[in-house]
Design an enzyme around this catalytic site. Structure first.
Site: not given
Ligand code: BAL
Ligand code: ZN
Length: 870
Positions: A260, A262, A295, A298
Site C-alpha cells: 500500500m 500510503n 508503490e 504512486h
Molecule cells: N493501492 C493498493 C495497492 C496498489 O495498487 O498499489
Molecule cells: Zn497501485
C-alpha cells in the site's frame, strides 16, 4: 444490498483545512481523537461523516460536546444537522485493533499495530469524510508503551518523540502534503530496520528506511536497492522527484493485499519485501523490485494527483501499472517484459472481461468498492494508457504526462482529465478513445487479406466487434491502434504507403481503426507480403485471423517484432492444444503436429536467440487461457492434452533440452540479476519438460538439483517436479523443506503452494489435510492464498469430476468470509469458469454458489462476485 452509482457523484459539502489525529494505543483498547478545521462550501448542508464500527465516545463542535439528540448515528454514518459555516470538529472514538480479523483500518499483526485504509477503511478508525476528493493536511501523534512499541511511524515529517515518563512515549508527525484519508498510515511496534539515503536530482537528501521483524533485516536489502532504482528511474523517465525527507517501507506478515502506497510510509506484505538467495526465488526478486517501484511511483500517480471518486480507480492503478511495466522493461528486457505482461493480461483480465463480473475500466456502479481492485482496473487500465502512448508516440506521451502534472498536481481528478491532458497537447481527439474506459469486454478484430498480383495490390480488411457484457448489450466501435508491418520474403519490413496508415513519433506504422469495418489498400507490392499485425500487442483485443500455416511459421522464424514471433508460436500451440483436447474428448490418439515440434527444437539450437526469449517460446498457452477459448472446460481432457503436448516436446527436443539444461545449470547460482535469472528459468523449464517422460535418469537429475540447490529457484523448480511423483523422493523433499522452513511463513507458503498446484489426482485430499496442519493459519491471508487460492487456480483438480472440490471450497469461503471478507472474496475467482462446465458439474458448482450466497451474513464483497454467476 445497495449499489452505488457514478452518476450520483456530488462534490463534497465541506472543505477540511487540516486534521489532527491523536492515537493512544493500549493492549485492550485504543483511543483516537480527531480534530478538524472545517468550512462549509454548500450552504445549509448537514454534516455527514462516514463511520463503520468505531465506538463514538464524544463529538464536539467548537469545543462544545453534543448530546445524542443533536446528532444521528447509524451503522454507516454520523449526521449533525446544524453546524456553523466554519468550525472545529472534535471526535473521540474507541477501537479494539487486537480483535480486528478483517485486517482493514487499524489492526495488529504479530504484535505490531498497523493500518490499511484503502479503499474505505479509514471510517473504521474514526468518523470522517472517507472519500478521496476530501484532501487535507494531517498532523498525527502516536502514544504507546516504549518497550513494546519503540518504533512509532506515520506519514510525512518526523517532528519529535517525547518520553512521557511512565514507560510510554509519544511521536509527532506532520505531513506537509494534502492527501485523502485512504493514504493515511500508522505503524507501532518493535521492528528491525535498515537505512540508506537517496539524493534527488535537485539535491534533496532522502532518508530511506525498510522495517521488518527483528532478525529479518538482512533480507531487506533487495527491497532497498529496488527503491533506489525506482527513485532514479522516475526522475529520468518522467522527471518526477520525491517530495519528502523520509521514505519508509514496513513489512507486515498479515496483509490482505500486496502493498500500500500510503504517503511516505508504504506498508507491504512481508512476501514482497523479504528476499535472499536461500529464501526467495528469482520470481520473488523480480516481484519485489516491481512492487516496490509500483508503490513508489504512486507518490505522483495516485498521491500527488489523486482520484475524484473510486470509480476512477484506474486513473492511478492503470497508470501506475503502466509505469511499473515500463520500469521493469528497462531493468530487464523490454521484449520479454511485454510478453510477460500480455500473458498476465490474457490469463486474468480477458477471463474477467468474458465472465459474469465483466466491468469497464471506469465502472458505473458497484456494491463493494473493494471489488474494484481487479485486473480490469489494473492491467487493462495499463493497456489503455499504453494505447495512448502508442497513438501519440513516446515523446508525445511524455509531453502529455508533464501537462497532466502541470494541470492537476494537488487535485482529485477523473480519467477524462487524464485523457484530456494526454490528447490536447498532442492535437489528438480522444472522444471515441474514451470508450475504452466506459465499455467492458474484449473487442475482436477480424483480419482478412487479399492480394491482387496483376494490380500489385495488397488489401487488408479489418472488422471490429465486441460481445455483450453484463449491462451492456451493444457496443459502439472502439478506437483501436494496431501496430503493423508487411514483410518481404526475407522478413524485412516494407515501407508502407496507404491511406489510414501513419507513423507515430517513434517511427512505427499505426492503423487507427475507428469504424466497425475499414479497408486498407497497399500498392506497389511485387509479391504477396506477410502481415505482422498487432505488433507489441498494441491493443487489448483478440485477433480473428485465419492466417496460412506457412505464414505463421515464417513469422515465428523471421518477424523482427519479437512479441509477434512468440505470439504466432502461441497461436500455433493454441490450435494444437484445441485439437488435442477435442481428440481427448473423443478418446482418440493424441498426436502433435511434428512441424511445431521441429520449429521449437530449431529455436532451442539457435545460438542467436536469447535464453529469456527461448524460455518464452517454450512456454505453452496456460490452461486458463485455453479454458477461455474452449467451449467446454473438461478437466480430464485438458489434463490429457497437456500431458501429451508436453511429452511430445520432451521427446522431440530431448537432446536440445538436455544440452540447454547442462549449459546453464550450476552457473552463477547466487546471482539474481535478470539475465542470470532468465538462464535459470530456461534450464528449469527444460528440466520440467524432460521430467514429463518420467525417465528415471531425468528424475535423478531433478532429485539431485533439489538436494544440491544453492538457491531457492532451483530448489523450488526441482520440488515442483518431485511433487508430481508418487514416490519416496516426493515425500523426502517435502519433509525436508518443511523442516527447513517451518518457522518462516513467507518461505513455507511455497511449500503449501507446490502441493496445492500439483496435478496428481490426490491433490484435493492433501489440500484438505493441509488446512488442518499446525503451520496453516486460516486468519493469515498469505496462508490462505498459498494453499486455498492456489488450489482454486488448479484448473484440473478444482474442476475434477471425480472429486468434490466445489463443496470443500464453498465451506472455506463461508468460514473465511466471516472473519475477513477481502480474503474470502479473492477465493471466489475459482468459480469463474462455471458457465463452461459440463451440465452435471455446472449444477454442482451453482448449487455450492447458491449455498454460499444463502448465508445471510455474507459480506457484500463475496456476494457481489458470486451472485452474478447465478
Ligand atoms: N493501492 C493498493 C495497492 C496498489 O495498487 O498499489
Ligand atoms: Zn497501485
Amino acid at each position: 444490498q445497495e449499489k452505488i452509482f457514478l452518476k450520483d457523484y456530488k462534490s463534497p459539502d465541506f472543505t477540511v483545512d487540516n486534521v489532527n489525529l491523536d492515537f493512544i494505543l493500549n493492549e485492550d483498547f485504543c483511543r483516537v481523537i480527531s480534530q478538524s478545521q472545517v468550512r462549509k462550501t454548500t450552504p445549509g448542508a448537514p454534516l455527514l461523516l462516514n463511520g463503520e464500527g468505531p465506538k463514538l465516545i464524544s463529538i464536539k463542535v467548537d469545543g462544545k460536546a453534543l448530546d445524542s439528540s443533536q446528532y444521528e448515528l447509524t451503522s454507516e454514518e454520523l449526521m449533525v444537522k446544524d453546524v456553523p459555516d466554519q468550525f472545529t470538529l472534535e471526535i473521540e472514538t474507541e477501537l479494539q485493533p487486537q480483535n480486528n480479523t478483517a485486517l482493514e483500518g487499524l489492526y495488529k499483526s504479530n504484535g505490531i499495530f498497523c493500518t490499511q485504509c484503502e479503499a474505505q477503511s479509514f471510517r473504521t478508525i474514526t468518523y470522517f469524510w472517507d472519500r478521496p476528493d476530501v484532501m487535507t493536511s494531517y498532523s498525527v501523534t502516536i502514544e504507546a508503551d516504549k518497550t513494546k512499541y519503540p518504533v512509532l511511524l506515520s506519514n510525512g515529517d518526523r517532528l519529535k518523540v517525547e518520553d512521557l515518563g511512565n514507560g510510554r512515549h509519544k511521536a509527532y508527525w506532520k505531513d506537509p502534503h494534502k492527501k485523502p484519508c485512504y493514504l493515511f498510515a500508522l505503524v507501532a511496534g518493535d521492528l528491525g530496520v535498515i537505512r540508506d539515503t537517496f539524493t534527488t536530482r535537485s539535491g534533496r537528501k532522502v532518508n530511506l528506511e525498510v522495517y521488518a521483524a527483528h532478525g529479518k533485516q538482512d533480507r531487506c536489502h533487495h527491497a532497498m536497492e529496488s527503491l533506489k532504482k525506482s527513485m532514479k528511474w522516475d526522475e529520468e523517465a518522467f522527471g518526477l522527484e520525491y517530495d519528502l525527507n523520509d521514505y519508509m517501507i514496513v513489512a507486515i506478515d498479515d496483509f490482505n493485499a500486496g502493498a500500500m502506497e500510503n504517503k511516505g510510509l508504504n506498508i507491504f506484505n512481508s512476501r514482497l519485501v523479504l528476499a535472499d538467495t536461500a529464501s526467495a526465488t528469482d520470481t520473488d526478486f523480480f516481484s519485489i523490485e516491481s512492487v516496490v517501484a509500483h508503490e513508489y511511483f504512486h507518490n505522483w500517480t495516485g498521491n500527488r494527483v489523486t482520484l475524484r471518486d473510486w470509480f476512477q480507480l484506474s486513473l492511478k492503478e492503470g497508470l501506475t501499472v503502466f509505469r511499473d511495466q515500463e520500469f521493469s522493461g528497462d531493468m530487464t528486457d523490454r521484449g520479454t517484459q511485454r510478453i510477460d505482461d500480455v500473458d498476465g493480461l490474457r490469463a486474468a483480465q480477458f477471463a474477467e472481461d468474458a465472465g459474469t463480473n465483466a466491468h469497464p475500466v471506469r465502472p458505473d456502479s458497484c456494491m463493494s468498492v473493494d471489488n474494484f481492485f481487479t485486473s480490469t482496473i489494473y492491467e487493462k487500465g495499463a493497456e489503455v494508457i499504453r494505447m495512448m502512448q502508442t497513438i501519440v508516440g513516446r515523446k508525445g506521451f511524455r509531453k502529455g504526462m508533464d501537462e497532466y502534472f502541470r494541470r492537476h498536481d494537488g487535485q482529485a481528478v477523473t480519467t477524462e482529465d487524464f485523457a484530456a491532458a494526454i490528447s490536447e497537447p498532442n492535437g489528438k481527439d480522444f472522444t471515441q478513445f474514451r470508450r475504452w474506459y466506459s465499455q467492458a469486454g474484449t473487442p475482436t478484430v477480424k483480419v482478412q487479406e487479399a492480394y491482387d498480383a496483376s494490380k500489385k495490390e495488397y488489401t487488408l480488411t479489418l472488422e471490429q466487434s465486441c460481445a455483450p457484457t453484463p449491462g451492456q448489450p451493444t457496443k459502439e466501435p472502439f478506437h483501436i491502434p494496431l501496430m503493423v508491418a508487411l514483410l518481404d520474403k526475407q522478413g524485412k519490413e516494407l515501407p508502407l504507403n496507404a491511406k489510414g496508415v501513419h507513423t507515430n513519433s517513434d517511427g512505427k506504422y499505426i492503423i487507427e481503426l475507428r469504424e466497425a469495418r475499414e479497408v486498407y489498400t497497399f500498392t506497389g507490392m511485387n509479391e504477396k507480403p506477410v502481415l505482422s499485425i498487432l505488433r507489441e500487442f498494441s491493443a487489448p483485443v483478440t485477433l480473428q485471423w485465419a492466417a496460412a500455416a506457412d505464414d505463421l511459421y515464417f513469422l515465428v522464424e523471421k518477424d523482427p517484432d519479437s512479441f509477434n514471433r512468440r505470439e504466432m508460436a502461441q497461436k500455433l500451440a493454441s490450435d494444437i492444444y484445441s485439437d488435442l483436447i477435442a481428440k481427448a474428448r473423443k478418446k482418440e490418439a493424441l498426436t502433435v503436429e511434428p512441424r511445431f515440434l521441429k520449429a521449437l527444437n530449431a529455436l532451442l539450437l539457435d545460438t542467436k536467440a536469447s535464453p529469456a526469449f527461448k524460455a518464452k517460446m517454450l512456454q505453452l498457452p496456460s490452461l486458463h487461457v485455453l479454458a477461455q477459448k474452449e467451449a467446454v472446460l473438461d478437466a480430464n481432457a485438458f489434463y490429457a492434452a497437456r500431458n501429451a503436448f508436453r511429452t511430445a516436446i520432451a521427446k522431440e527436443c530431448r537432446q536440445a533440452l538436455l544440452d540447454t539444461y547442462r549449459q546453464y545449470h550450476g552457473v552463477e547460482t547466487k546471482n539474481h540479476d535478470s539475465k542470470v535469472g532468465a538462464h535459470r528459468r530456461l534450464k528449469n523449464m527444460a528440466l520440467g519438460y524432460l521430467a514429463e517422460t518420467k525417465d528415471p535418469e531425468i528424475l535423478k537429475l531433478a532429485s539431485e538439483q533439489y538436494w544440491k540447490a544453492e538457491n531457492l529457484t532451483d530448489r523450488m523448480a526441482a520440488m515442483a517436479i518431485l511433487a508430481e511423483l508418487d514416490s519416496p523422493e516426493r515425500t523426502k523433499a517435502l519433509d525436508h523443506f518443511y523442516q527447513e522452513w517451518k518457522n518462516d511463513s513467507v518461505v513455507l507458503n511455497k511449500w503449501f503452494t507446490v502441493q496445492a498446484t500439483s496435478l496428481r489426482p490426490h491433490t484435493l485430499d492433501e489440500v484438505k489435510a493441509l488446512t488442518k496442519h499446525p503451520a496453516f493459519n486460516i486468519t493469515n491471508p498469505n496462508n490462505v492464498y498459498s494453499l486455498l487460492r492456489a488450489f482454486g487456480s488448479n484448473l484440473i483438480r478444482f474442476n475434477d469430476p471425480q472429486t468434490d472440490a466445489f463443496k470443500f471450497y464453498a465451506d472455506c469461503i463461508i468460514e473465511i468470509d466471516a472473519k475477513n471478507p477481502q480474503v474470502a472474496s479473492r477465493l471466489c475467482a475459482a468459480f469463474n469458469f462455471v458457465q463452461k462446465l459440463e451440465p452435471a458439474m455446472k449444477d454442482r458448482a451453482l448449487s455450492e454458489i447458491k449455498r454460499i450466497v444463502a448465508v445471510e451474513t455474507l459480506s457484500k464483497n463475496s456476494r457481489e462476485l458470486l451472485q452474478s454467476a447465478l
